[in-house]
Design a protein around this motif. Structure first.
Motif, PDB file in Angstrom:
ATOM      1  N   GLU A 263       0.825  -1.205   0.000  1.00 43.42           N
ATOM      2  CA  GLU A 263       0.000   0.000   0.000  1.00 43.42           C
ATOM      3  C   GLU A 263       0.863   1.259   0.000  1.00 43.42           C
ATOM      4  O   GLU A 263       0.599   2.222  -0.723  1.00 43.42           O
ATOM      5  CB  GLU A 263      -0.927   0.014   1.215  1.00 43.42           C
ATOM      6  N   ASN A 264       1.929   1.239   0.808  1.00 40.11           N
ATOM      7  CA  ASN A 264       2.813   2.412   0.894  1.00 40.11           C
ATOM      8  C   ASN A 264       3.515   2.687  -0.427  1.00 40.11           C
ATOM      9  O   ASN A 264       3.665   3.849  -0.837  1.00 40.11           O
ATOM     10  CB  ASN A 264       3.853   2.201   1.998  1.00 40.11           C
ATOM     11  N   ALA A 265       3.949   1.616  -1.088  1.00 41.83           N
ATOM     12  CA  ALA A 265       4.649   1.798  -2.361  1.00 41.83           C
ATOM     13  C   ALA A 265       3.719   2.372  -3.420  1.00 41.83           C
ATOM     14  O   ALA A 265       4.089   3.286  -4.173  1.00 41.83           O
ATOM     15  CB  ALA A 265       5.226   0.470  -2.832  1.00 41.83           C
ATOM     16  N   VAL A 266       2.496   1.841  -3.484  1.00 41.03           N
ATOM     17  CA  VAL A 266       1.534   2.338  -4.468  1.00 41.03           C
ATOM     18  C   VAL A 266       1.174   3.790  -4.167  1.00 41.03           C
ATOM     19  O   VAL A 266       1.019   4.611  -5.081  1.00 41.03           O
ATOM     20  CB  VAL A 266       0.275   1.445  -4.496  1.00 41.03           C
ATOM     21  N   GLN A 267       1.062   4.106  -2.882  1.00 47.38           N
ATOM     22  CA  GLN A 267       0.771   5.496  -2.519  1.00 47.38           C
ATOM     23  C   GLN A 267       1.908   6.414  -2.949  1.00 47.38           C
ATOM     24  O   GLN A 267       1.679   7.525  -3.446  1.00 47.38           O
ATOM     25  CB  GLN A 267       0.555   5.607  -1.007  1.00 47.38           C
ATOM     26  N   ARG A 268       3.136   5.946  -2.772  1.00 49.64           N
ATOM     27  CA  ARG A 268       4.290   6.745  -3.208  1.00 49.64           C
ATOM     28  C   ARG A 268       4.235   6.994  -4.717  1.00 49.64           C
ATOM     29  O   ARG A 268       4.450   8.125  -5.178  1.00 49.64           O
ATOM     30  CB  ARG A 268       5.590   6.015  -2.849  1.00 49.64           C
ATOM     31  N   LEU A 269       3.930   5.966  -5.472  1.00 50.06           N
ATOM     32  CA  LEU A 269       3.838   6.108  -6.925  1.00 50.06           C
ATOM     33  C   LEU A 269       2.672   7.017  -7.307  1.00 50.06           C
ATOM     34  O   LEU A 269       2.751   7.782  -8.281  1.00 50.06           O
ATOM     35  CB  LEU A 269       3.679   4.733  -7.576  1.00 50.06           C
ATOM     36  N   HIS A 274       1.940   8.787 -11.094  1.00 47.96           N
ATOM     37  CA  HIS A 274       2.077   7.722 -12.090  1.00 47.96           C
ATOM     38  C   HIS A 274       0.973   6.665 -12.015  1.00 47.96           C
ATOM     39  O   HIS A 274       1.007   5.702 -12.780  1.00 47.96           O
ATOM     40  CB  HIS A 274       3.436   7.032 -11.924  1.00 47.96           C
ATOM     41  N   VAL A 275       0.029   6.834 -11.096  1.00 49.28           N
ATOM     42  CA  VAL A 275      -1.019   5.827 -10.895  1.00 49.28           C
ATOM     43  C   VAL A 275      -2.359   6.368 -11.370  1.00 49.28           C
ATOM     44  O   VAL A 275      -2.673   7.551 -11.174  1.00 49.28           O
ATOM     45  CB  VAL A 275      -1.099   5.426  -9.399  1.00 49.28           C
ATOM     46  N   TYR A 276      -3.153   5.501 -12.005  1.00 48.49           N
ATOM     47  CA  TYR A 276      -4.506   5.901 -12.437  1.00 48.49           C
ATOM     48  C   TYR A 276      -5.431   4.700 -12.339  1.00 48.49           C
ATOM     49  O   TYR A 276      -4.993   3.555 -12.196  1.00 48.49           O
ATOM     50  CB  TYR A 276      -4.483   6.452 -13.861  1.00 48.49           C
ATOM     51  N   GLU A 277      -6.733   4.969 -12.410  1.00 53.76           N
ATOM     52  CA  GLU A 277      -7.739   3.910 -12.358  1.00 53.76           C
ATOM     53  C   GLU A 277      -8.448   3.805 -13.701  1.00 53.76           C
ATOM     54  O   GLU A 277      -8.743   4.815 -14.339  1.00 53.76           O
ATOM     55  CB  GLU A 277      -8.766   4.192 -11.249  1.00 53.76           C
ATOM     56  N   ALA A 278      -8.711   2.578 -14.120  1.00 53.43           N
ATOM     57  CA  ALA A 278      -9.433   2.317 -15.366  1.00 53.43           C
ATOM     58  C   ALA A 278      -9.964   0.898 -15.341  1.00 53.43           C
ATOM     59  O   ALA A 278      -9.302  -0.015 -14.832  1.00 53.43           O
ATOM     60  CB  ALA A 278      -8.512   2.518 -16.579  1.00 53.43           C
ATOM     61  N   ASP A 279     -11.173   0.721 -15.872  1.00 53.78           N
ATOM     62  CA  ASP A 279     -11.790  -0.614 -15.956  1.00 53.78           C
ATOM     63  C   ASP A 279     -11.877  -1.292 -14.597  1.00 53.78           C
ATOM     64  O   ASP A 279     -11.739  -2.519 -14.480  1.00 53.78           O
ATOM     65  CB  ASP A 279     -11.013  -1.510 -16.936  1.00 53.78           C
ATOM     66  N   GLY A 280     -12.071  -0.511 -13.556  1.00 49.19           N
ATOM     67  CA  GLY A 280     -12.230  -1.069 -12.219  1.00 49.19           C
ATOM     68  C   GLY A 280     -10.932  -1.516 -11.569  1.00 49.19           C
ATOM     69  O   GLY A 280     -10.958  -2.109 -10.497  1.00 49.19           O
ATOM     70  N   SER A 309       3.612  -6.156  -5.790  1.00 50.40           N
ATOM     71  CA  SER A 309       4.629  -6.661  -4.856  1.00 50.40           C
ATOM     72  C   SER A 309       6.030  -6.318  -5.348  1.00 50.40           C
ATOM     73  O   SER A 309       6.917  -5.971  -4.555  1.00 50.40           O
ATOM     74  CB  SER A 309       4.492  -8.182  -4.700  1.00 50.40           C
ATOM     75  N   ASP A 310       6.236  -6.400  -6.670  1.00 47.22           N
ATOM     76  CA  ASP A 310       7.540  -6.048  -7.236  1.00 47.22           C
ATOM     77  C   ASP A 310       7.880  -4.585  -6.937  1.00 47.22           C
ATOM     78  O   ASP A 310       9.025  -4.252  -6.620  1.00 47.22           O
ATOM     79  CB  ASP A 310       7.548  -6.283  -8.746  1.00 47.22           C
ATOM     80  N   CYS A 311       6.876  -3.722  -7.062  1.00 43.26           N
ATOM     81  CA  CYS A 311       7.091  -2.298  -6.777  1.00 43.26           C
ATOM     82  C   CYS A 311       7.486  -2.101  -5.308  1.00 43.26           C
ATOM     83  O   CYS A 311       8.419  -1.349  -4.995  1.00 43.26           O
ATOM     84  CB  CYS A 311       5.821  -1.495  -7.074  1.00 43.26           C
ATOM     85  N   ALA A 312       6.758  -2.766  -4.419  1.00 46.11           N
ATOM     86  CA  ALA A 312       7.040  -2.630  -2.986  1.00 46.11           C
ATOM     87  C   ALA A 312       8.413  -3.187  -2.636  1.00 46.11           C
ATOM     88  O   ALA A 312       9.144  -2.612  -1.819  1.00 46.11           O
ATOM     89  CB  ALA A 312       5.954  -3.337  -2.185  1.00 46.11           C
ATOM     90  N   SER A 344      11.831   1.215 -11.518  1.00 47.98           N
ATOM     91  CA  SER A 344      12.957   2.009 -11.042  1.00 47.98           C
ATOM     92  C   SER A 344      12.809   3.466 -11.459  1.00 47.98           C
ATOM     93  O   SER A 344      12.965   4.387 -10.640  1.00 47.98           O
ATOM     94  CB  SER A 344      14.264   1.421 -11.589  1.00 47.98           C
ATOM     95  N   ARG A 345      12.482   3.680 -12.707  1.00 50.69           N
ATOM     96  CA  ARG A 345      12.364   5.055 -13.217  1.00 50.69           C
ATOM     97  C   ARG A 345      11.141   5.755 -12.639  1.00 50.69           C
ATOM     98  O   ARG A 345      11.170   6.960 -12.397  1.00 50.69           O
ATOM     99  CB  ARG A 345      12.322   5.029 -14.735  1.00 50.69           C
ATOM    100  N   ALA A 346      10.061   5.001 -12.408  1.00 48.69           N
ATOM    101  CA  ALA A 346       8.853   5.600 -11.838  1.00 48.69           C
ATOM    102  C   ALA A 346       9.119   6.129 -10.431  1.00 48.69           C
ATOM    103  O   ALA A 346       8.531   7.148 -10.018  1.00 48.69           O
ATOM    104  CB  ALA A 346       7.720   4.585 -11.813  1.00 48.69           C
ATOM    105  N   PHE A 347       9.988   5.475  -9.692  1.00 45.83           N
ATOM    106  CA  PHE A 347      10.346   5.952  -8.359  1.00 45.83           C
ATOM    107  C   PHE A 347      11.379   7.073  -8.411  1.00 45.83           C
ATOM    108  O   PHE A 347      11.811   7.580  -7.368  1.00 45.83           O
ATOM    109  CB  PHE A 347      10.879   4.803  -7.506  1.00 45.83           C
ATOM    110  N   GLY A 348      11.797   7.457  -9.623  1.00 44.51           N
ATOM    111  CA  GLY A 348      12.697   8.585  -9.787  1.00 44.51           C
ATOM    112  C   GLY A 348      14.164   8.255  -9.753  1.00 44.51           C
ATOM    113  O   GLY A 348      15.008   9.157  -9.647  1.00 44.51           O
TER     114      GLY A 348
END
Length: 549
Positions: A263-269, A274-280, A309-312, A344-348
């Motif tokens: 959850e923390n990693a996704v919140q950071r992204l 870089h995060v969006y919602e689509a198709d539920g 999980s990979d992102c986290a 890696s690049r998404a986290f800057g």
């Protein structure tokens, strides 16, 4: 004199030449290197520094080479410097300087070959990371050998390195594993998508030994899941330890979820935009960072994906302070490269923070024919199968001898032969021969003494062997920089060959009715140095260096 020492002399002479010729010395590199020429007639080492720098300095390469050669020829240990072609420097060392390396190697002992080429690098190396749902297969076996060897080589080159095994103890595969154990304990058929093999029966039985009440417990499935995973992971850890592969950290995916890191990693992204919602579903916009398509973080059913999980996991490593993250993945993970780099690049992070090494498959053969499936695992060839077939030393050597991006046909017949056609036998036998010579010398009372007359070592075979010995630190540094442990294995074979030829042509010990000479003693130093380097090279590969064969 080592190649590194000579390279420093070349650079120093070049600086002096620039000053004498009134050239701008800022175009000179911070360091340079020398190479062994293909033809020994062209000297001991060669340098192209005049060709590299003359144009930048606005001068003629040949004229610059002439001035450098004049200054370099006056340096201690340099016998002569010839100029070839438009400005190549062919350098010949005097015999004593070339042979002096043997004493330095013996004095350094196990430290010879270490270098500081990766000093300041703080890295995390993850490899194997097989799901804890079965024994390590042949592909994982390759990484167990390669990854461990790479860790040894990088540490020998000054890197501060942590080795890590990612335990995939969450997700659907774990559920299938637990269901398979429970079914076997009940004597029921394997469920759909379940695991088969004798090891499932073994673990189910071991769970019942630990928890005789497991089937009568409130939640038998959870008991078999928790206890079964623990037993399987212990089996994997024991197998790796027997193979000589060490991990500093076993990192739990489930633990990462339990701590809320996903959850923390996704919140950071999300905070980074870089995060969006689509198709539920919840998505990461990885196409902005070179991926071929955006990736789902949370599916339409509200479940986190493996990608989340990979992102986290990536973020966890970075927050533990690692500046370099190296992942060693199997050939079936080739498609992961783009998405992992996008994380890696998404986290800057800068390009190069993450490295992904892809290894190809291993085919276990016997007399050229594919080996049957494992008796224990049922569907795959396992690490234990490979070790049982050829032994730990041969398996580790065979799996590190080839570039990771090449497929290996590991033939049992070849790797169990006691002959020169077997590469690991060839290298180990060379070490055993050096040990035998030194043992025989001691038994006959021939002492190599506290020092030796290096000028006596002028035979062509002595020269070839001494040059090979001098190259070892550079080979280790190169293997670390390029992430290619096979360079150490191939070097060991070349060194073994140089030693076998030396011992064939150069008598080390005197005949029984003769007194030992200074030449005998000098050659004993060379033998001792060779033994040291062979042992050090084999140690970097995790292979033993026997004293008797």
């Amino acid at each position: 004199m080592t190649p590194e020492t000579l390279a420093e002399k070349v650079l120093s002479a070049t600086r002096e030449a620039f000053e004498a010729l009134g050239l701008d010395a800022t175009v000179l590199p911070a360091q340079t290197a020398v190479e062994r020429p293909r033809d020994p007639k062209h000297g001991d080492y060669a340098s192209n520094i005049a060709l590299q720098t003359a144009k930048k300095a606005g001068t003629n390469p040949r004229a610059l080479a002439e001035k450098v050669s004049e200054l370099l020829a006056a340096a201690d240990g340099v016998a002569k410097v010839d100029i070839a072609g438009p400005g190549f420097l062919n350098i010949t060392l005097d015999a004593a300087a070339a042979a002096g390396i043997a004493g330095k190697i013996v004095a350094a002992g196990a430290a010879y070959g270490t270098n500081n080429s990766m000093e300041g690098v703080y890295a995390n190396l993850e490899f194997v990371s097989a799901n804890p749902t079965g024994p390590i297969h042949a592909g994982g076996t390759r990484w167990a050998a390669l990854g461990d060897a790479l860790a040894r080589i990088m540490r020998a080159s000054g890197a501060k390195l942590t080795t890590e095994y990612y335990v995939n103890d969450a997700g659907a595969q774990i559920d299938h594993f637990a269901a398979s154990l429970l079914a076997r304990a009940k004597g029921e058929p394997t469920p759909e998508n379940g695991y088969v093999g004798a090891y499932i029966d073994e673990i189910a039985a071991d769970v019942l030994k630990e928890r005789p009440d497991a089937l009568q417990s409130e939640d038998p499935y959870e008991v078999f899941k928790t206890a079964g995973l623990d037993l399987m992971l212990k089996d994997i850890q024991a197998t790796l330890a027997d193979f000589g592969t060490h991990f500093d950290v076993f990192f739990s995916e489930k633990g990462m979820h339990d701590r809320g890191e996903v959850e923390n990693a996704v919140q950071r992204l999300s905070d980074l935009g870089h995060v969006y919602e689509a198709d539920g579903a919840v998505w990461l916009r990885t196409t902005e960072f070179g991926d071929d398509k955006d990736r789902v973080l949370k599916n339409s059913k509200g479940a986190w994906t493996y990608f989340a999980s990979d992102c986290a996991y990536y973020l966890d490593k970075r927050e533990r302070g690692f500046a370099k993250l190296i992942f060693m993945l199997g050939a079936d993970h080739h498609g992961y490269v783009g998405r992992m780099q996008a994380i890696s690049r998404a986290f800057g992070d800068e390009p190069g923070t993450m490295e992904i090494l892809i290894g190809q498959f291993v085919n276990l053969l016997n007399n050229g024919e594919p080996v049957r499936l494992s008796k224990r695992a049922g569907t795959i060839i396992t690490l234990n199968d490979v070790v049982e077939a050829v032994g730990v030393d041969a398996a580790r050597y065979a799996l590190t001898r080839y570039s990771a991006d090449s497929t290996i046909d590991l033939d049992i017949e070849l790797w169990t032969k006691h002959g020169n056609e077997n590469p690991v036998y060839y290298v180990q036998y060379a070490h055993a021969r050096t040990s035998a010579v030194l043992r025989n010398a001691a038994e006959r009372g021939v002492d190599k003494g506290e020092s030796y007359d290096a000028a006596l070592l002028t035979h062509e075979r002595e020269s070839d062997l001494l040059k090979a010995l001098a190259e070892f630190p550079a080979v280790v540094a190169s293997a670390a920089e390029l992430r290619e442990p096979h360079r150490v294995a191939r070097y060991a074979e070349e060194l073994a060959g140089a030693y076998h030829r030396f011992q064939h042509d150069c008598r080390v010990l005197p005949f029984p009715d003769e007194e030992a000479t200074d030449l005998n003693r000098a050659r004993l130093w060379v033998v001792d140095a060779t033994r040291t380097v062979l042992a050090n090279a084999l140690a970097l590969l995790g292979v033993s260096a026997p004293e008797r064969m």
